[in-house]
Write a protein that holds these residues in place. Sequence first.
Motif, PDB file in Angstrom:
ATOM      1  N   THR A 386       0.831  -1.203   0.000  1.00  0.00           N
ATOM      2  CA  THR A 386       0.000   0.000   0.000  1.00  0.00           C
ATOM      3  C   THR A 386       0.863   1.249   0.000  1.00  0.00           C
ATOM      4  OG1 THR A 386      -1.784  -1.145   1.169  1.00  0.00           O
ATOM      5  CG2 THR A 386      -1.803   1.266   1.226  1.00  0.00           C
ATOM      6  N   VAL A 387       1.925   1.259   0.804  1.00  0.00           N
ATOM      7  CA  VAL A 387       2.857   2.388   0.822  1.00  0.00           C
ATOM      8  C   VAL A 387       3.460   2.588  -0.568  1.00  0.00           C
ATOM      9  CG1 VAL A 387       5.062   3.231   1.709  1.00  0.00           C
ATOM     10  CG2 VAL A 387       3.409   2.195   3.272  1.00  0.00           C
ATOM     11  N   ALA A 388       3.879   1.489  -1.194  1.00  0.00           N
ATOM     12  CA  ALA A 388       4.500   1.579  -2.511  1.00  0.00           C
ATOM     13  C   ALA A 388       3.530   2.147  -3.543  1.00  0.00           C
ATOM     14  CB  ALA A 388       4.993   0.198  -2.945  1.00  0.00           C
ATOM     15  N   TYR A 389       2.301   1.644  -3.576  1.00  0.00           N
ATOM     16  CA  TYR A 389       1.319   2.126  -4.545  1.00  0.00           C
ATOM     17  C   TYR A 389       0.927   3.571  -4.269  1.00  0.00           C
ATOM     18  CZ  TYR A 389       0.071  -1.734  -7.639  1.00  0.00           C
ATOM     19  OH  TYR A 389       0.073  -2.680  -8.637  1.00  0.00           O
ATOM     20  N   ASN A 390       0.770   3.934  -3.001  1.00  0.00           N
ATOM     21  CA  ASN A 390       0.423   5.320  -2.674  1.00  0.00           C
ATOM     22  C   ASN A 390       1.507   6.288  -3.136  1.00  0.00           C
ATOM     23  OD1 ASN A 390      -1.973   4.546  -1.548  1.00  0.00           O
ATOM     24  ND2 ASN A 390      -1.351   4.845   0.572  1.00  0.00           N
ATOM     25  N   LEU A 391       2.775   5.910  -2.899  1.00  0.00           N
ATOM     26  CA  LEU A 391       3.882   6.762  -3.349  1.00  0.00           C
ATOM     27  C   LEU A 391       3.922   6.846  -4.871  1.00  0.00           C
ATOM     28  CD1 LEU A 391       6.800   5.738  -0.945  1.00  0.00           C
ATOM     29  CD2 LEU A 391       5.790   8.009  -1.170  1.00  0.00           C
ATOM     30  N   LEU A 392       3.698   5.723  -5.534  1.00  0.00           N
ATOM     31  CA  LEU A 392       3.730   5.698  -7.000  1.00  0.00           C
ATOM     32  C   LEU A 392       2.662   6.617  -7.584  1.00  0.00           C
ATOM     33  CD1 LEU A 392       4.829   4.283  -9.627  1.00  0.00           C
ATOM     34  CD2 LEU A 392       2.890   2.728  -9.393  1.00  0.00           C
ATOM     35  N   VAL A 393       1.423   6.430  -7.144  1.00  0.00           N
ATOM     36  CA  VAL A 393       0.313   7.196  -7.722  1.00  0.00           C
ATOM     37  C   VAL A 393       0.382   8.669  -7.322  1.00  0.00           C
ATOM     38  CG1 VAL A 393      -2.194   7.464  -7.732  1.00  0.00           C
ATOM     39  CG2 VAL A 393      -1.190   5.182  -7.900  1.00  0.00           C
ATOM     40  N   ALA A 394       0.567   8.939  -6.021  1.00  0.00           N
ATOM     41  CA  ALA A 394       0.583  10.333  -5.567  1.00  0.00           C
ATOM     42  C   ALA A 394       1.813  11.081  -6.056  1.00  0.00           C
ATOM     43  CB  ALA A 394       0.509  10.382  -4.043  1.00  0.00           C
ATOM     44  N   GLY A 395       2.948  10.383  -6.188  1.00  0.00           N
ATOM     45  CA  GLY A 395       4.183  11.059  -6.562  1.00  0.00           C
ATOM     46  C   GLY A 395       4.441  11.157  -8.053  1.00  0.00           C
ATOM     47  N   LEU A 396       4.038  10.132  -8.829  1.00  0.00           N
ATOM     48  CA  LEU A 396       4.468  10.070 -10.225  1.00  0.00           C
ATOM     49  C   LEU A 396       3.355  10.158 -11.254  1.00  0.00           C
ATOM     50  CD1 LEU A 396       7.297   7.360 -10.093  1.00  0.00           C
ATOM     51  CD2 LEU A 396       7.512   9.835 -10.102  1.00  0.00           C
ATOM     52  N   LEU A 397       2.118   9.900 -10.871  1.00  0.00           N
ATOM     53  CA  LEU A 397       1.052   9.893 -11.874  1.00  0.00           C
ATOM     54  C   LEU A 397       0.932  11.231 -12.593  1.00  0.00           C
ATOM     55  CD1 LEU A 397      -1.405   8.415 -13.129  1.00  0.00           C
ATOM     56  CD2 LEU A 397      -2.807   9.457 -11.348  1.00  0.00           C
ATOM     57  N   VAL A 398       0.873  12.319 -11.851  1.00  0.00           N
ATOM     58  CA  VAL A 398       0.650  13.646 -12.460  1.00  0.00           C
ATOM     59  C   VAL A 398       1.792  14.065 -13.380  1.00  0.00           C
ATOM     60  CG1 VAL A 398       0.390  16.110 -11.958  1.00  0.00           C
ATOM     61  CG2 VAL A 398      -0.948  14.419 -10.679  1.00  0.00           C
ATOM     62  N   PRO A 399       3.072  14.011 -12.938  1.00  0.00           N
ATOM     63  CA  PRO A 399       4.129  14.440 -13.857  1.00  0.00           C
ATOM     64  C   PRO A 399       4.276  13.542 -15.092  1.00  0.00           C
ATOM     65  CG  PRO A 399       5.053  13.597 -11.801  1.00  0.00           C
ATOM     66  CD  PRO A 399       3.597  13.760 -11.586  1.00  0.00           C
ATOM     67  N   ILE A 400       3.953  12.241 -14.955  1.00  0.00           N
ATOM     68  CA  ILE A 400       4.063  11.348 -16.122  1.00  0.00           C
ATOM     69  C   ILE A 400       2.947  11.634 -17.123  1.00  0.00           C
ATOM     70  CG2 ILE A 400       3.889   8.961 -16.894  1.00  0.00           C
ATOM     71  CD1 ILE A 400       5.282   8.151 -14.268  1.00  0.00           C
ATOM     72  N   LEU A 401       1.691  11.575 -16.667  1.00  0.00           N
ATOM     73  CA  LEU A 401       0.590  11.831 -17.591  1.00  0.00           C
ATOM     74  C   LEU A 401       0.572  13.286 -18.041  1.00  0.00           C
ATOM     75  CD1 LEU A 401      -2.384   9.742 -16.151  1.00  0.00           C
ATOM     76  CD2 LEU A 401      -0.593   9.091 -17.768  1.00  0.00           C
ATOM     77  N   GLY A 402       0.948  14.202 -17.135  1.00  0.00           N
ATOM     78  CA  GLY A 402       1.032  15.605 -17.527  1.00  0.00           C
ATOM     79  C   GLY A 402       2.036  15.818 -18.647  1.00  0.00           C
TER      80      GLY A 402
END
Length: 492
Positions: A386-402
Amino acid sequence: MAVDYIVIVLYLAGMLAMGWWGMRRAKSKSDFLVAGRRLGPAMYSGTMAAVVLGGASTIGGVGLGYQYGLSGAWMVFTIGLGILALSLFFSARIARLKVYTVSEMLDLRYGGSAGMISGIVMWAYTLMLVVTSTIAYATIFDVLFDVPRWLAIVIGGSIVVAYSTLGGMWSITITDMVQFVVKTIGVLLILLPVAVVKAGGFSEMKAALPTSYFDPLGIGGETIFTYVLIYTFGMLIGQDIWQRVFTARNDKVARWGGTVSGVYCLLYAIGGAVIGTAAKVIYPKGLGQADEAFAQIVKDELPVGIRGLVLAAALAAVMSTSSGALIACATVANNDIWKRLRGIKPDAAPEGEHDEVKGNRIFILVLGVVAIITSIILNNVVEALTVAYNLLVAGLLVPILGGLIWKRGTGTGALASVAVGGLSVIGLMMKFGILANEPVYYGLSASLVVYVVVSLATRPTDAAVLAHWRERLAGRGAPESEPAATPVAAAQ
């Protein structure tokens, strides 16, 4: 159980043989990390489905069906939705970039300013995927051989590390294709109909269970939304998934082959939930834990030999995810972290391709051993994942898709987004609890706001960087010359 043992041993021996075969094909960095970018639609579809449908999707999916009924399909269903979205909207552009990691994509898009920090986040995520998959061996080997937990982890983990180290992505591709076939036969074509028949058919299941078990939204709207946020979006940006996209022969294979994989995942989700629902009828007095439903129904209801095949299917599910996560973890560690610490650009030409392959083999072996040891020590893997997925989505989703869809996004905005999103989700997990939904909700929202505000407040990305980015998106200007597909690969 003697016949079952023989089936399992032959299966494991076959995995090692595939590793040896893959070693003979892995002659370059491209061969070792992305199977030479040569996979056709059949192999691409099968291996993409194999890597995303692991032990959590199989054992956990059946467990959710046992606990919630048909709505237990939502976890795996959202994984399928993620693969469909990735394939239809992003995979063609990703494949044309001809990179090896997500962080390399960020470097290309933002001019080299976001790679290291994103690499560290992605490395932590992929390592935890390896650990949680490796721990799943304990459940399966306990049913098969009644061995201690640590020994089950060592046996299963060692086999995956061995064939992954030998042949890299070529070995993993061939083994995943075998695992896809075994999983399809074992779970969907054997266990699913047997479970329904043993439960008395759908009419008996409806009569024996509460109506909530047949409510598509019975698991709860908030839970479904959280699954979408974590798993659907997680599929869009995970290194383990992107590295499979990089293996596609061309962008059409990535798009349509991935679409087939996504549809397969949706069917697999429904199949697992139906098996779990049937198990609830077969075991009305209850099991110790919901995740025991898969192993229990296999052990009690299947004949000798067939039982071994279905347990091999469970092993296939775990191994495919574990090996895919392991090579992704090693690729990120070597390409995005170790090289940068040594002052080497990730896409710099190596001194010799053989040296590059050897270096990646060492990273897979070392990180595989680290994962096995961590798996033996670690207890609460759900919290770790859960920690890993939370960090992945909250940290990297926006800059990657952006970076993929908004040309005004800047490197400063991306860095701020990763930092604020990551720190926010960590702080919120400390406040609300690791398994709470709020951390990823608020962390992702903060990441988005910061990315937009900082990007608009800073100078646009350099025109030369954007021009080079557009060339790479169009399939031009790649730093390496990829070999043409072999006749064997082309036939796939």
